[in-house]
Design an enzyme around this catalytic site. Structure first.
Site, PDB file in Angstrom:
ATOM      1  N   HIS A 113      -7.556  -5.373  -1.439  1.00 31.27           N
ATOM      2  CA  HIS A 113      -6.326  -4.665  -1.074  1.00 31.27           C
ATOM      3  C   HIS A 113      -5.350  -5.579  -0.337  1.00 31.27           C
ATOM      4  CE1 HIS A 113      -3.963  -1.087  -0.638  1.00 31.27           C
ATOM      5  NE2 HIS A 113      -3.936  -1.167   0.676  1.00 31.27           N
ATOM      6  N   SER A 123       0.836  -1.197   0.000  1.00 26.57           N
ATOM      7  CA  SER A 123       0.000   0.000   0.000  1.00 26.57           C
ATOM      8  C   SER A 123       0.878   1.255   0.000  1.00 26.57           C
ATOM      9  CB  SER A 123      -0.954  -0.042   1.199  1.00 26.57           C
ATOM     10  OG  SER A 123      -1.975   0.917   1.058  1.00 26.57           O
ATOM     11  N   ASP A 126      -9.172  -4.518  -6.040  1.00 26.98           N
ATOM     12  CA  ASP A 126      -8.761  -3.703  -4.891  1.00 26.98           C
ATOM     13  C   ASP A 126      -9.841  -2.673  -4.579  1.00 26.98           C
ATOM     14  OD1 ASP A 126      -7.488  -2.024  -3.039  1.00 26.98           O
ATOM     15  OD2 ASP A 126      -5.540  -2.256  -3.994  1.00 26.98           O
TER      16      ASP A 126
END
Length: 797
Positions: free
Chosen positions: A765, A658, A731
Site C-alpha cells: 500500500h 489511499s 497492495d
C-alpha cells in the site's frame, strides 16, 4: 519499462540517512538509537515470500517479510550526550530493542541466513553486544505489539528471556512446498460474514499446512548469558507469553485449528490460557472459535484484551461484550470488565460494567486502580475513567470529550517500566504525566502536563515554543525536572536535547537546554523553502487549513502566480467546530520523505499539503453529502490562494494517497477545478467494498445510491482532466486491491479520457524500495510538468 530515476538533487535527498528511532531506557539514563535505511533496494522485497493468513512471510528466515532495513544500533548516554556505536556483524539486519527492567540491558534480534538470532547488550558498559548462544526464534505470530512483541520478552526479574523459539528440527517440508495445483472451493450457508475485504488469505488445505509449519514455535525460557533453555510447553502456534507480576504463572495466547479462508489469522480459533511458571496448564480463560461473523464496526464475543493486573501478584483482567459485539444492538451496558485471581480455580468475577465500548486500560501505581477508556460510537465520544476494582462505586470520569476534538485533547499518559518488571502509568503521588500534540488555532504546540487525579488540577511542565516544534521523549535519570526532547524548526533538522521542565531552574551559567545529538540537515539546499499555515472558510462557516510550501527564495511580488498542487486526505467529523480545528504545524522541519507532497517545490510549484477536506455530519448519513462537501472545500482552497496572488487557477492539480486518491478521482469526475490529478493506491469502485468503507456504517445493499454516487469508476466518462494512477502490485490494504486502479484506468481509456497507470512490482500500500520511490517521484514530476508546466498551454492569460 525500466525504473525511471529523477534528477540528482532528488536522488541525493532520498539517499540521505533518516533520523534514527529512539528507545529510552526504563531508568532514563540511556537512549538506544536505531539506525535504518529508509528505502532498501528492491532486492530485499524480492526475496521468496509466502502470503498466508493475512501475513507476508519469509520462509527462509522463518519470520515476517522484512520491508524496512534496520542497519545498526548505538547507545546515547543522557547525562553527557556521548554516543557509542555498537559493533554488529557486517550487513546486520537488527530489530528494535526491548529493555530489561533493570534499565541497563536490552535484547534485540539479528537476521541470519537461515534464521533469527537473539543478542543482548549492557548499555552501561563499554562492551559490545553478544549473541545468546544457540538461540533461534521465529517472529511469524509474535511480531506484535511493536518492537519484539511476543517473540522475545524479558522476565519480570530480568534474569531470563521468554522467547518463541524455532523448532530444532527446522521447518517441516510443508513450509517450503510449492503452491497446490487444485480447484479452490468455498461454501457459505446461513452465515452473516460482513467483514472487510482482507488480502493474503489462506485459500486451500495446502496453505493451511504451510501456515502452520511456518508459524509453529516452541515456548522457551532462556538464559541470556549461556543460551540454556527450558521448554515450557509443546510446539504450537504461540502469539504471546508473559509472566504474572509475582512470577508464579504465565499468560499464554495461541492460535489453533480450525483456520479460515475468510479472515486473517488474528480471527482464527484461539485460546488464552494460564500456565504455571513451569508450563503446566492451570486455567483456560478463553477458547474462541473462528471470528468471521463479527458485526460491522463490532468486536468478537468472548474474553478480549486479557492481561495481567500489574498491581496484583497474579490476577488477570479482561473485557467481554454484553451486546453480542454488535454496536447497533440496544444495550444498557456494552462491555463488562472481568477479573480472576490465583489460584484460578473459581469463576471469574464481574469487576464493573461499561456503558459503551471499552478500548482498553492501564494500571495506576496503587493496587486496584486503573485508567480505562470507553468509546460511545453513536456520539463519537471518548471518556477516560479512574476505576477502583475494589470499590467500583468510586469510579470517576477524568476526561470526557469528542473523539475528534483535538483542541481539548488532554494527551496520553506516560508509562513506566519498574525495576520489578511491572508497567504502570508514570505517577508523582496522585499526579500523572500527560504528553499531547497541543493543537491550537495557530498550529500544534506539543506539551507535557502534570495532572493531579485527586484534585483534577493540571499544571503545564513544558510547551513547545512558538518558533520551533518540540516534543518530550522522556524524563532524564528518572527525575521530573529535566527531560529529553526532540527539537526541530523550519531551519533545524530533528535532534535530541536535554532541557529543564517545570519550575526547575538551570545551574548558574547553564542554559535551559543543551544538545545531545547533532544530526545535520539532510538537504541544506531547501533551507529557504517557504512554509506557512493558511486558513480559510469553506463558505458555510467551516474553517479549512493547510500547510503552504513555496519554492526556496520565492517572492510573491517578483515571481507572481505559481502552479499549485493540493494534496489532501478527507477525514470525518461530528461537528463544524471540531472539523475546523487546525492540525499540523508550520514550525516543523520539512524532511522530504518519499511520500511527502512538498517535493514539487523543487520544480517551481506551490504545494498546499494536508489541505483539510472535512466531511461533517451524522455518522450514519454524512457520506450522503460527501461529494458536495469535498467539492466546496477544494473550491475554497483554490479561491483563497488565488485571491492572495499565489496560485494560478488554471494550473491546479489535486493529489492524494489511499482515501486521498479516492477523493482525487471523485473531484476530477465531478468538478472542473483541476488541470490534472495524481491518485495513488486508491479504491474507486465502492461495490467492491460492499460492507462499508473508511467510516461508512451502511452496506451497499442498504444505500446502493450512496455507494454509486461516491464511486468515481461509475463516472469515469466524466473524468476529462489527465490522471496519473499509481498502485503497488501487491497492495495488502483492505479494499485497495490493485484491480481498483486497473479498472479505473481501463474505464477512462474506454471513454476517451487521458490517464497513465503505474503498477509497482513487489510493493504494497505504501512504497518502500529505493527503485520504486524514485520511479514514483520521476512519474509525478513528469506528469505535472506535462500538464501544468511551461508549454502545457494551461497558463492563465
Amino acid at each position: 519499462m525500466p525504473f525511471a530515476v529523477p534528477d540528482p538533487d532528488v536522488v541525493s535527498i532520498i539517499d540521505a540517512p533518516p533520523t534514527p528511532l529512539a528507545s529510552p531506557s526504563p531508568g532514563e539514563q540511556f537512549v538506544v538509537l536505531v539506525h535504518y535505511q529508509a528505502h532498501p533496494p528492491i532486492a530485499m522485497l524480492a526475496r521468496p515470500r509466502l502470503s498466508l493468513a493475512g501475513l507476508r512471510l519469509d520462509p527462509g528466515l522463518g519470520g515476517r517479510q522484512r520491508t524496512r532495513r534496520f542497519t545498526g544500533l548505538s547507545v546515547l548516554r543522557i547525562s553527557d550526550g556521548t554516543e557509542r556505536i555498537l559493533s554488529l556483524p557486517d550487513g546486520a539486519q537488527v530489530s528494535v530493542p526491548t529493555w530489561a527492567p533493570d534499565g541497563r540491558r536490552f535484547a534485540f534480534t539479528v537476521d541470519e541466513p537461515a534464521g533469527i538470532g537473539v543478542w543482548t547488550c549492557d548499555a552501561s558498559g563499554g562492551s559490545d553486544p553478544v549473541q545468546v548462544p544457540g538461540l533461534r526464534v521465529k517472529d511469524v505470530l509474535g511480531a506484535e505489539p511493536p518492537g519484539l512483541g511476543g517473540t522475545v520478552r524479558w522476565s519480570r526479574d530480568g534474569r531470563s528471556l521468554f522467547v518463541l523459539g524455532a523448532p530444532s528440527a527446522g521447518p517441516p517440508a510443508a513450509a517450503s512446498a510449492g503452491p497446490a495445483v487444485e480447484p479452490r472451493v468455498e461454501e457459505v450457508s446461513g452465515k452473516r460474514s460482513q467483514m472487510a475485504t482482507f488480502t493474503d488469505l489462506l485459500t486451500n488445505a495446502a496453505d493451511e499446512d504451510r501456515f502452520e509449519a511456518l508459524a509453529t514455535t516452541v515456548p522457551l525460557r532462556a538464559d541470556p548469558a549461556t543460551g540454556a533453555t527450558v521448554q515450557l510447553g509443546p510446539a504450537g502456534l504461540y502469539q504471546y507469553i508473559t509472566e504474572s507480576p509475582d512470577g508464579r504463572f504465565l499468560l499464554v495466547y495461541r492460535l489453533q485449528r480450525p483456520f479460515s479462508f475468510r479472515v486473517p489469522c488474528g480471527y482464527f480459533a484461539r485460546r488464552t490460557e494460564i500456565w504455571t511458571a513451569a508450563g503446566k496448564l492451570v486455567k483456560v480463560i478463553a477458547d474462541l472459535p473462528v471470528s468471521d461473523e463479527v458485526p460491522r464496526m463490532g468486536v468478537p464475543t468472548g474474553p478480549r484484551q486479557v492481561a495481567w493486573d500489574e498491581r496484583a501478584p497474579a490476577r488477570v483482567l479482561w473485557t467481554e461484550a454484553r451486546d453480542g459485539g454488535d454496536p447497533v444492538v440496544a444495550a444498557e451496558h456494552r462491555d463488562a470488565i472481568m477479573a480472576l485471581s490465583a489460584p484460578f480455580d473459581s469463576d471469574p468475577e464481574l469487576a464493573f460494567l461499561v456503558t459503551h465500548r471499552c478500548l482498553g486500560w492501564t494500571n495506576l501505581d496503587a493496587a486496584d486502580a486503573l485508567l480505562m477508556v470507553e468509546r460511545d460510537r453513536d456520539r463519537r465520544w471518548l471518556t477516560t475513567w479512574q476505576c477502583d476494582l475494589s470499590d467500583p462505586g468510586r469510579n470517576k470520569v477524568i476526561f470526557d470529550l469528542a473523539e475528534d476534538d483535538d483542541y481539548a485533547d488532554p494527551g496520553s499518559p506516560m508509562m513506566r517500566l519498574h525495576p520489578d518488571g511491572t508497567r504502570t502509568v508514570r505517577q508523582d503521588g496522585t499526579a500523572i504525566f500527560l504528553r499531547g500534540d497541543g493543537a491550537t488555532p495557530e498550529g500544534e504546540r506539543p506539551f507535557l502536563d502534570r495532572h493531579d487525579l485527586a484534585t483534577g488540577q493540571a499544571s503545564r511542565l513544558f510547551s513547545s515554543p512558538a518558533d520551533a516544534y518540540e516534543t518530550v521523549l522522556c524524563f532524564a535519570a528518572g527525575a521530573a525536572g529535566q527531560a529529553v526532547i526532540w527539537h526541530e524548526s523550519p531551519a533545524e533538522p530533528p535532534n535530541l536535547f536535554l532541557t529543564q521542565v517545570g519550575n526547575v531552574q538551570p545551574e548558574p551559567g547553564a542554559g535551559r537546554s543543551r544538545p545531545l545529538t547533532g544530526w545535520p540537515d539532510p538537504h541544506p539546499q531547501l533551507t529557504g523553502l517557504g512554509k506557512q499555515l493558511v486558513v480559510t472558510d469553506r463558505g458555510d462557516g467551516v474553517q479549512l487549513s493547510g500547510l503552504l510550501h513555496t519554492p526556496p527564495g520565492y517572492d510573491l511580488a517578483r515571481d507572481g502566480r505559481l502552479p499549485l498542487v493540493i494534496w489532501a486526505y478527507p477525514y470525518d467529523f461530528g461537528s463544524t467546530g471540531t472539523a475546523g480545528q487546525v492540525r499540523g504545524a508550520a514550525t516543523r522541519f520539512t524532511r522530504l520523505t518519499a511520500s511527502d507532497p512538498a517535493w514539487f517545490v523543487l520544480r517551481g510549484y506551490a504545494v498546499l499539503a494536508n489541505a483539510t477536506m472535512p466531511v461533517i455530519g451524522d455518522p450514519e448519513t454524512k457520506n450522503d453529502t460527501y461529494l458536495e462537501q469535498i467539492t466546496a472545500a477544494a473550491a475554497a482552497h483554490i479561491k483563497a490562494l488565488t485571491e492572495v496572488g499565489i496560485a494560478d487557477p488554471a494550473r491546479v492539480a489535486v493529489a492524494g494517497h489511499s482515501y486521498g486518491a479516492f477523493m482525487t478521482a471523485n473531484l476530477l469526475a465531478h468538478t472542473d477545478l483541476f488541470a490534472a490529478g495524481i491518485a495513488r493506491s486508491g479504491a474507486y469502485n465502492r461495490t467492491l467494498t460492499p460492507f462499508g468503507f473508511q467510516t461508512e456504517r451502511r452496506s451497499f445493499w442498504e444505500v446502493p445510491a450512496v455507494y454509486d454516487q461516491v464511486s468515481p469508476f461509475r463516472y469515469a466518462h466524466q473524468i476529462s482532466a489527465p490522471i496519473l494512477l499509481v498502485h503497488g502490485a501487491e497492495d495488502a490494504n483492505s479494499g485497495t486491491f490493485p484491480v481498483q486502479s486497473e479498472r479505473l484506468f481501463q474505464a477512462i481509456g474506454g471513454n476517451g479520457g487521458t490517464a497513465r497507470l503505474v503498477i509497482l512490482p513487489l510493493e504494497s500500500h505504501s512504497y518502500l524500495a529505493r527503485e520504486s520511490v524514485l520511479h514514483v517521484l520521476a512519474e509525478q514530476f513528469g506528469w505535472l510538468d506535462r500538464w501544468l508546466g511551461p508549454g502545457s498551454g494551461q497558463e492563465s492569460r
